[in-house]
Design a protein around this motif. Structure first.
Motif, PDB file in Angstrom:
ATOM      1  N   PHE A  69       0.833  -1.207   0.000  1.00 53.39           N
ATOM      2  CA  PHE A  69       0.000   0.000   0.000  1.00 53.39           C
ATOM      3  C   PHE A  69       0.867   1.257   0.000  1.00 53.39           C
ATOM      4  CE2 PHE A  69      -2.026   3.476   2.279  1.00 53.39           C
ATOM      5  CZ  PHE A  69      -3.217   3.614   1.580  1.00 53.39           C
TER       6      PHE A  69
ATOM      7  N   GLY B 298       0.864   3.462  -3.181  1.00 51.43           N
ATOM      8  CA  GLY B 298       0.249   4.759  -2.951  1.00 51.43           C
ATOM      9  C   GLY B 298       1.177   5.900  -3.302  1.00 51.43           C
TER      10      GLY B 298
ATOM     11  N   ALA C 120       1.378   6.190  -7.021  1.00 48.89           N
ATOM     12  CA  ALA C 120       0.156   6.768  -7.586  1.00 48.89           C
ATOM     13  C   ALA C 120       0.097   8.275  -7.342  1.00 48.89           C
ATOM     14  CB  ALA C 120      -1.070   6.087  -6.968  1.00 48.89           C
TER      15      ALA C 120
ATOM     16  N   LEU D 287      -8.018   2.190   2.964  1.00 47.73           N
ATOM     17  CA  LEU D 287      -7.879   1.455   1.717  1.00 47.73           C
ATOM     18  C   LEU D 287      -9.111   1.645   0.841  1.00 47.73           C
ATOM     19  CD1 LEU D 287      -6.255  -0.547  -0.015  1.00 47.73           C
ATOM     20  CD2 LEU D 287      -7.387  -2.410   1.242  1.00 47.73           C
TER      21      LEU D 287
ATOM     22  N   TYR E 196      -8.984   5.046  -0.649  1.00 46.46           N
ATOM     23  CA  TYR E 196      -7.969   5.046  -1.710  1.00 46.46           C
ATOM     24  C   TYR E 196      -8.556   4.462  -3.001  1.00 46.46           C
ATOM     25  CZ  TYR E 196      -3.703   3.816  -4.243  1.00 46.46           C
ATOM     26  OH  TYR E 196      -2.740   3.690  -5.205  1.00 46.46           O
ATOM     27  N   GLY E 197      -9.272   3.334  -2.889  1.00 48.31           N
ATOM     28  CA  GLY E 197      -9.858   2.714  -4.072  1.00 48.31           C
ATOM     29  C   GLY E 197     -10.858   3.623  -4.767  1.00 48.31           C
TER      30      GLY E 197
ATOM     31  N   ILE F 263      -8.796   6.596  -6.450  1.00 51.57           N
ATOM     32  CA  ILE F 263      -7.902   6.247  -7.550  1.00 51.57           C
ATOM     33  C   ILE F 263      -8.678   5.972  -8.838  1.00 51.57           C
ATOM     34  CG2 ILE F 263      -7.797   3.734  -7.249  1.00 51.57           C
ATOM     35  CD1 ILE F 263      -4.786   6.047  -7.849  1.00 51.57           C
TER      36      ILE F 263
ATOM     37  N   ALA G 272      -2.003   2.910 -12.225  1.00 49.20           N
ATOM     38  CA  ALA G 272      -2.360   2.855 -10.804  1.00 49.20           C
ATOM     39  C   ALA G 272      -3.625   2.026 -10.596  1.00 49.20           C
ATOM     40  CB  ALA G 272      -2.555   4.267 -10.251  1.00 49.20           C
ATOM     41  N   HIS G 273      -4.551   2.074 -11.576  1.00 52.34           N
ATOM     42  CA  HIS G 273      -5.763   1.264 -11.480  1.00 52.34           C
ATOM     43  C   HIS G 273      -5.409  -0.223 -11.452  1.00 52.34           C
ATOM     44  CE1 HIS G 273      -8.300   4.705 -13.474  1.00 52.34           C
ATOM     45  NE2 HIS G 273      -7.803   5.029 -12.291  1.00 52.34           N
TER      46      HIS G 273
ATOM     47  N   THR H  17      -4.005  -1.153  -8.176  1.00 52.67           N
ATOM     48  CA  THR H  17      -5.045  -1.109  -7.141  1.00 52.67           C
ATOM     49  C   THR H  17      -5.893  -2.372  -7.169  1.00 52.67           C
ATOM     50  OG1 THR H  17      -5.122   1.305  -7.239  1.00 52.67           O
ATOM     51  CG2 THR H  17      -7.035   0.170  -6.285  1.00 52.67           C
TER      52      THR H  17
ATOM     53  N   LEU I 206      -6.291  -4.799  -4.009  1.00 49.69           N
ATOM     54  CA  LEU I 206      -7.574  -5.120  -3.379  1.00 49.69           C
ATOM     55  C   LEU I 206      -7.819  -6.625  -3.343  1.00 49.69           C
ATOM     56  CD1 LEU I 206      -9.906  -2.317  -4.809  1.00 49.69           C
ATOM     57  CD2 LEU I 206      -8.799  -2.427  -2.572  1.00 49.69           C
TER      58      LEU I 206
ATOM     59  N   GLY J  78     -13.916   0.463  -3.482  1.00 46.61           N
ATOM     60  CA  GLY J  78     -13.131   0.459  -4.712  1.00 46.61           C
ATOM     61  C   GLY J  78     -13.831  -0.277  -5.832  1.00 46.61           C
TER      62      GLY J  78
END
Length: 380
Positions: free
Chosen positions: A38, A42, A45, A107, A110-111, A114, A122-123, A126, A130, A159
């Motif tokens: 993370f 992170g 990102a 988290l 963040y999802g 993003i 970054a997707h 992620t 996840l 997310g």
């Protein structure tokens, strides 16, 4: 009223709960991997997008992640302490849950953030993060399903929902697959939880049966030895310790005249009286036949042992009502006092047995074994 002779955490239900809480602190490595992933992902990102909102979320997630690791690592020693009881286990679970859910919320935030930003690389990371988080929760927290499902809901669902909102069929397919994996993970952890609870319950039940006298429900010699090690040998505040050994004068007569069922009922009644008159910090056990032992700890003066011995003698001397019969018996007691926590239980029992033999030979009720001589306490 039936007395619980083992600590509450050692009853079946509470024993299961303690074991389940311990499992939370056993899975430290997955949490460490997730935290590193993370923080690294992170930071990349944030550098890629330059988004300040995302930077704040990553900062909060980093902080909660480090707190989570500190709680998980710092609580391991207490969690795996053999003397872990119900109250301490509940506190450990609360600390763990607060730290874990705080990170899960970060988290999830963040999802959501993003997937609103134009950052395909970054997707992709992620999605991997996840899915990995869900797998880690399913593997490490399956034995606390409510906490595990709440963590997944906070950490993954936001997310996934945000991915569904992206106007792209690939994102929809990815979100659908993540939803299916989430549902499968929840089903798997619930199945594992049910199976493990049955196994722990069976193990604790058999363990308790192996340590309990089936006639009196008192601990047996094995359980007494384990209790002594935990509450005396490993307890820096145990103080003076006394071991009382006693047998029942007149028991054979009752058993012969009225039969074994009455004799068994008498032994069970003696066990209840012993349990009633001792403190919660002491322990009574049946060693076999009509022989019992009481461990008395936390004393400040040896005279406290003599006081308890007289109470035991007086209690046993009172008539026992067994159905339609009244039985009268008495007891001889020998006890030994020690201030050495390093001394094992068996030498203390041997010294108390020696004092018991002296008491029976002299025809007195109580005798005390000291390092110098066998002393006969004054009558109450």
């Amino acid at each position: 009223m039936k007395r619980v002779f083992f600590p509450r955490a050692e009853t079946v239900l509470d024993g299961i709960y303690v074991e389940l809480v311990r499992s939370l602190y056993a899975a430290f490595i997955p949490s460490l991997i997730m935290s590193v992933g993370f923080i690294a992902g992170g930071c990349l990102a944030v550098r890629e997008t330059g988004d300040m909102t995302l930077a704040i979320i990553v900062a909060l997630g980093t902080l909660t992640s480090l707190i989570r690791l500190a709680v998980a690592f710092g609580g391991r020693k207490e969690a795996f302490d053999t003397g872990l009881g119900l109250a301490r286990a509940q506190r450990l679970e609360q600390y763990f849950a607060v730290a874990y859910l705080a990170f899960a919320a970060c988290l999830g935030a963040y999802g959501v953030r993003i997937f609103t930003l134009p950052a395909p690389e970054a997707h992709l990371f992620t999605v991997t993060m996840l899915v990995g988080y869900g797998a880690g929760v399913s593997a490490g927290m399956a034995l606390r399903p409510r906490l595990a499902i709440a963590s997944m809901a906070f950490g993954i669902v936001p997310g996934v929902t945000a991915a569904f909102m992206v106007p792209n069929e690939s994102y929809w397919a990815t979100a659908a697959m993540m939803t299916a994996l989430l549902a499968g993970g929840i089903r798997s952890l619930l199945d594992r939880y049910r199976f493990t609870v049955r196994e722990i319950s069976r193990r604790i039940t058999f363990g308790n049966l192996a340590r309990t006298d089936g006639l009196t429900d008192l601990p047996n010699r094995l359980a007494l030895r384990e209790w002594f090690e935990e509450h005396v040998t490993l307890n820096s505040r145990a103080g003076l310790v006394a071991v009382h050994c006693l047998d029942l004068d007149g028991f054979k007569t009752v058993n012969d005249e009225h039969g074994h069922p009455v004799g068994d009922a008498l032994l069970a009644a003696v066990g209840k009286r012993l349990a009633y008159i001792i403190r919660d910090t002491d322990m009574a056990a049946r060693l076999g036949g009509d022989e019992f032992a009481v461990v008395q700890c936390g004393m400040r003066h040896p005279e406290e042992a003599a006081v308890l011995a007289r109470r035991i003698e007086a209690a046993i001397r009172q008539p026992f009502r067994l159905g339609g019969r009244v039985a009268k018996i008495s007891t001889c007691i020998g006890y030994a006092v020690s201030d050495d926590r390093a001394e094992d239980l068996e030498p203390l029992i041997s010294r108390a047995d020696e004092a018991l033999y002296i008491a029976k030979r002299r025809g007195v009720g109580i005798a005390a074994h000291t390092t110098e001589e066998i002393a006969v306490p004054a009558a109450a």
